[in-house]
Write a protein that holds these residues in place. Structure first.
Motif, PDB file in Angstrom:
ATOM      1  N   ARG A   1       0.838  -1.210   0.000  1.00  0.00           N
ATOM      2  CA  ARG A   1       0.000   0.000   0.000  1.00  0.00           C
ATOM      3  C   ARG A   1       0.862   1.244   0.000  1.00  0.00           C
ATOM      4  O   ARG A   1       0.623   2.195  -0.765  1.00  0.00           O
ATOM      5  CB  ARG A   1      -0.932   0.017   1.223  1.00  0.00           C
ATOM      6  CG  ARG A   1      -1.859   1.244   1.239  1.00  0.00           C
ATOM      7  CD  ARG A   1      -2.458   1.514   2.597  1.00  0.00           C
ATOM      8  NE  ARG A   1      -1.463   1.934   3.594  1.00  0.00           N
ATOM      9  CZ  ARG A   1      -0.950   3.170   3.647  1.00  0.00           C
ATOM     10  NH1 ARG A   1      -1.286   4.092   2.754  1.00  0.00           N
ATOM     11  NH2 ARG A   1      -0.077   3.470   4.586  1.00  0.00           N
ATOM     12  N   ILE A   2       1.894   1.263   0.854  1.00  0.00           N
ATOM     13  CA  ILE A   2       2.799   2.409   0.943  1.00  0.00           C
ATOM     14  C   ILE A   2       3.522   2.629  -0.380  1.00  0.00           C
ATOM     15  O   ILE A   2       3.607   3.762  -0.882  1.00  0.00           O
ATOM     16  CB  ILE A   2       3.804   2.201   2.090  1.00  0.00           C
ATOM     17  CG1 ILE A   2       3.094   2.288   3.442  1.00  0.00           C
ATOM     18  CG2 ILE A   2       4.945   3.218   2.015  1.00  0.00           C
ATOM     19  CD1 ILE A   2       3.951   1.876   4.626  1.00  0.00           C
ATOM     20  N   LEU A   3       4.025   1.555  -0.977  1.00  0.00           N
ATOM     21  CA  LEU A   3       4.773   1.683  -2.229  1.00  0.00           C
ATOM     22  C   LEU A   3       3.861   2.115  -3.373  1.00  0.00           C
ATOM     23  O   LEU A   3       4.255   2.915  -4.230  1.00  0.00           O
ATOM     24  CB  LEU A   3       5.465   0.364  -2.566  1.00  0.00           C
ATOM     25  CG  LEU A   3       6.576  -0.062  -1.606  1.00  0.00           C
ATOM     26  CD1 LEU A   3       7.095  -1.451  -1.980  1.00  0.00           C
ATOM     27  CD2 LEU A   3       7.722   0.949  -1.598  1.00  0.00           C
ATOM     28  N   GLY A   4       2.651   1.581  -3.401  1.00  0.00           N
ATOM     29  CA  GLY A   4       1.716   1.978  -4.449  1.00  0.00           C
ATOM     30  C   GLY A   4       1.346   3.446  -4.352  1.00  0.00           C
ATOM     31  O   GLY A   4       1.263   4.149  -5.366  1.00  0.00           O
ATOM     32  N   ALA A   5       1.127   3.933  -3.130  1.00  0.00           N
ATOM     33  CA  ALA A   5       0.807   5.348  -2.931  1.00  0.00           C
ATOM     34  C   ALA A   5       1.985   6.228  -3.323  1.00  0.00           C
ATOM     35  O   ALA A   5       1.814   7.285  -3.947  1.00  0.00           O
ATOM     36  CB  ALA A   5       0.420   5.592  -1.473  1.00  0.00           C
ATOM     37  N   LEU A   6       3.188   5.795  -2.978  1.00  0.00           N
ATOM     38  CA  LEU A   6       4.382   6.568  -3.325  1.00  0.00           C
ATOM     39  C   LEU A   6       4.532   6.676  -4.842  1.00  0.00           C
ATOM     40  O   LEU A   6       4.824   7.748  -5.380  1.00  0.00           O
ATOM     41  CB  LEU A   6       5.614   5.919  -2.703  1.00  0.00           C
ATOM     42  CG  LEU A   6       6.938   6.671  -2.868  1.00  0.00           C
ATOM     43  CD1 LEU A   6       7.827   6.464  -1.645  1.00  0.00           C
ATOM     44  CD2 LEU A   6       7.695   6.204  -4.111  1.00  0.00           C
ATOM     45  N   ALA A   7       4.343   5.552  -5.527  1.00  0.00           N
ATOM     46  CA  ALA A   7       4.458   5.559  -6.991  1.00  0.00           C
ATOM     47  C   ALA A   7       3.446   6.516  -7.612  1.00  0.00           C
ATOM     48  O   ALA A   7       3.768   7.285  -8.529  1.00  0.00           O
ATOM     49  CB  ALA A   7       4.262   4.148  -7.534  1.00  0.00           C
ATOM     50  N   LYS A   8       2.219   6.480  -7.113  1.00  0.00           N
ATOM     51  CA  LYS A   8       1.166   7.333  -7.663  1.00  0.00           C
ATOM     52  C   LYS A   8       1.436   8.808  -7.403  1.00  0.00           C
ATOM     53  O   LYS A   8       1.245   9.652  -8.286  1.00  0.00           O
ATOM     54  CB  LYS A   8      -0.179   6.930  -7.057  1.00  0.00           C
ATOM     55  CG  LYS A   8      -1.362   7.696  -7.612  1.00  0.00           C
ATOM     56  CD  LYS A   8      -2.672   7.184  -7.017  1.00  0.00           C
ATOM     57  CE  LYS A   8      -3.868   7.942  -7.574  1.00  0.00           C
ATOM     58  NZ  LYS A   8      -5.159   7.440  -7.020  1.00  0.00           N
ATOM     59  N   GLU A   9       1.921   9.129  -6.199  1.00  0.00           N
ATOM     60  CA  GLU A   9       2.099  10.531  -5.817  1.00  0.00           C
ATOM     61  C   GLU A   9       3.360  11.152  -6.404  1.00  0.00           C
ATOM     62  O   GLU A   9       3.394  12.355  -6.655  1.00  0.00           O
ATOM     63  CB  GLU A   9       2.121  10.635  -4.296  1.00  0.00           C
ATOM     64  CG  GLU A   9       0.767  10.311  -3.657  1.00  0.00           C
ATOM     65  CD  GLU A   9       0.860  10.074  -2.164  1.00  0.00           C
ATOM     66  OE1 GLU A   9       1.937  10.318  -1.586  1.00  0.00           O
ATOM     67  OE2 GLU A   9      -0.151   9.629  -1.572  1.00  0.00           O
ATOM     68  N   THR A  10       4.413  10.346  -6.613  1.00  0.00           N
ATOM     69  CA  THR A  10       5.673  10.892  -7.130  1.00  0.00           C
ATOM     70  C   THR A  10       5.855  10.696  -8.627  1.00  0.00           C
ATOM     71  O   THR A  10       6.651  11.392  -9.257  1.00  0.00           O
ATOM     72  CB  THR A  10       6.879  10.231  -6.428  1.00  0.00           C
ATOM     73  OG1 THR A  10       6.901   8.830  -6.768  1.00  0.00           O
ATOM     74  CG2 THR A  10       6.807  10.410  -4.924  1.00  0.00           C
ATOM     75  N   GLY A  11       5.142   9.730  -9.206  1.00  0.00           N
ATOM     76  CA  GLY A  11       5.336   9.403 -10.612  1.00  0.00           C
ATOM     77  C   GLY A  11       6.567   8.564 -10.875  1.00  0.00           C
ATOM     78  O   GLY A  11       6.908   8.287 -12.030  1.00  0.00           O
ATOM     79  N   LEU A  12       7.250   8.139  -9.802  1.00  0.00           N
ATOM     80  CA  LEU A  12       8.463   7.344  -9.959  1.00  0.00           C
ATOM     81  C   LEU A  12       8.136   5.868 -10.202  1.00  0.00           C
ATOM     82  O   LEU A  12       7.212   5.331  -9.604  1.00  0.00           O
ATOM     83  CB  LEU A  12       9.326   7.430  -8.692  1.00  0.00           C
ATOM     84  CG  LEU A  12      10.028   8.743  -8.406  1.00  0.00           C
ATOM     85  CD1 LEU A  12      10.637   8.712  -6.997  1.00  0.00           C
ATOM     86  CD2 LEU A  12      11.124   9.007  -9.441  1.00  0.00           C
ATOM     87  N   PRO A  13       8.928   5.194 -11.054  1.00  0.00           N
ATOM     88  CA  PRO A  13       8.869   3.736 -11.069  1.00  0.00           C
ATOM     89  C   PRO A  13       9.375   3.222  -9.719  1.00  0.00           C
ATOM     90  O   PRO A  13      10.276   3.820  -9.121  1.00  0.00           O
ATOM     91  CB  PRO A  13       9.828   3.335 -12.200  1.00  0.00           C
ATOM     92  CG  PRO A  13      10.083   4.581 -12.977  1.00  0.00           C
ATOM     93  CD  PRO A  13       9.907   5.725 -12.025  1.00  0.00           C
ATOM     94  N   VAL A  14       8.817   2.123  -9.233  1.00  0.00           N
ATOM     95  CA  VAL A  14       9.171   1.592  -7.915  1.00  0.00           C
ATOM     96  C   VAL A  14       9.530   0.115  -8.028  1.00  0.00           C
ATOM     97  O   VAL A  14       8.908  -0.642  -8.774  1.00  0.00           O
ATOM     98  CB  VAL A  14       8.005   1.786  -6.923  1.00  0.00           C
ATOM     99  CG1 VAL A  14       8.309   1.117  -5.583  1.00  0.00           C
ATOM    100  CG2 VAL A  14       7.723   3.273  -6.713  1.00  0.00           C
ATOM    101  N   LEU A  15      10.546  -0.281  -7.265  1.00  0.00           N
ATOM    102  CA  LEU A  15      11.039  -1.665  -7.211  1.00  0.00           C
ATOM    103  C   LEU A  15      10.932  -2.185  -5.790  1.00  0.00           C
ATOM    104  O   LEU A  15      11.190  -1.453  -4.831  1.00  0.00           O
ATOM    105  CB  LEU A  15      12.485  -1.708  -7.695  1.00  0.00           C
ATOM    106  CG  LEU A  15      13.296  -3.001  -7.578  1.00  0.00           C
ATOM    107  CD1 LEU A  15      14.366  -3.052  -8.674  1.00  0.00           C
ATOM    108  CD2 LEU A  15      13.971  -3.150  -6.211  1.00  0.00           C
TER     109      LEU A  15
END
Length: 274
Positions: free
Chosen positions: A77-91
């Motif tokens: 949940r935290i990583l998904g929210a971060l990806a959505k809010e920053t626009g960064l790809p996440v690993l």
């Protein structure tokens, strides 16, 4: 090597050096967001394509008492929210086949930990998600044998696979980097060099791993000179108090000058090394 591909705005294997960086584990939602914002500002200033990384669970900690993270549900949940809010790809790392589909809903890259790089069910499950898959070379695996984990993952029809070098076991509690592994593995796909786990001293500090972070810049410079597609760095604003892998993490304040040096080396050697 012809297996270049895209992860959002990041071109993997296309000749431009990219960065995977972030804290080892999600310590808190506030902390990962702060780290993502800080690293994103640095990479944006330098024009470095950037993928944020953090683990929702560190299932391979040395001690049962060690901090593991936020767990699958809260962590993704935290990583998904971060990806959505920053626009960064996440690993993020995945340790179990059943986790892959769940993690893939939140992140862009599933990472296979080095200790698990031979686990067929995990590789196939990660490949089936369609997400990019980063396979870390096991400390016990010869570089030419990494073709087999790649083949397992690509057997699903997923061609977005790359490899990460993080050192090989050399006696007890010690790793060494064989730079010949970089061109060997680039025959199978894009290759990233992990400059932080390569200076790790596994299980060397009475139940936790030690490290020699003073050598991160040295090893990273050599890797870029030898020819890699990207860099992987665990970065923390306060490594001494990090909840995981602080002993081999790069201090955030050292990131920008290191990247500036690496970009200069990459520009100088690109025609020969790539």
């Amino acid at each position: 090597m012809t297996k270049a591909f895209e992860i959002g705005p990041v071109h993997v294997g296309g000749g431009k050096l990219f960065l995977i960086a972030g804290p080892c584990v999600i310590e808190s939602e506030k902390h990962v967001r702060m780290m993502a914002d800080a690293i994103q500002r640095i990479t944006s200033d330098l024009g470095v394509p950037y993928i944020f990384k953090a683990s929702y669970d560190k299932a391979n900690r040395t001690s049962v008492k060690s901090f593991r993270g936020q767990g699958l549900v809260e962590g993704t949940r935290i990583l998904g929210a971060l990806a959505k809010e920053t626009g960064l790809p996440v690993l993020t790392d995945v340790h179990e086949p059943d986790h892959c589909a769940i993690a893939a809903e939140a992140v862009d890259v599933l990472q296979i930990p080095a200790f698990l790089c031979r686990q067929t069910d995990l590789l196939v499950a990660a490949g089936k998600t369609g997400r990019a898959v980063n396979i870390k070379k096991g400390q016990f695996v010869a570089p030419w044998d990494m073709q087999y984990p790649v083949e397992k993952t690509r057997s699903t029809g997923n061609e977005r696979v790359f490899l990460t070098e993080r050192g090989a076991t050399f006696g007890y509690n010690t790793l060494v980097v064989d730079y010949r592994s970089l061109p060997v593995m680039r025959l199978f796909g894009p290759v990233v060099f992990d400059g932080t786990h390569s200076v790790q001293q596994p299980s060397a500090m009475s139940g936790v791993s030690g490290g020699q972070p003073e050598y991160i810049p040295l090893l990273a410079r050599a890797a870029v000179a030898a020819g890699v597609d990207g860099l992987f760095l665990e970065v923390h604003d306060d490594p001494t108090h990090a909840k995981s892998d602080g002993a081999n993490a790069l201090d955030l304040k050292r990131l920008k000058p290191l990247l500036e040096t690496l970009l200069a080396i990459h520009a100088a050697v690109k025609p020969a090394a790539h």
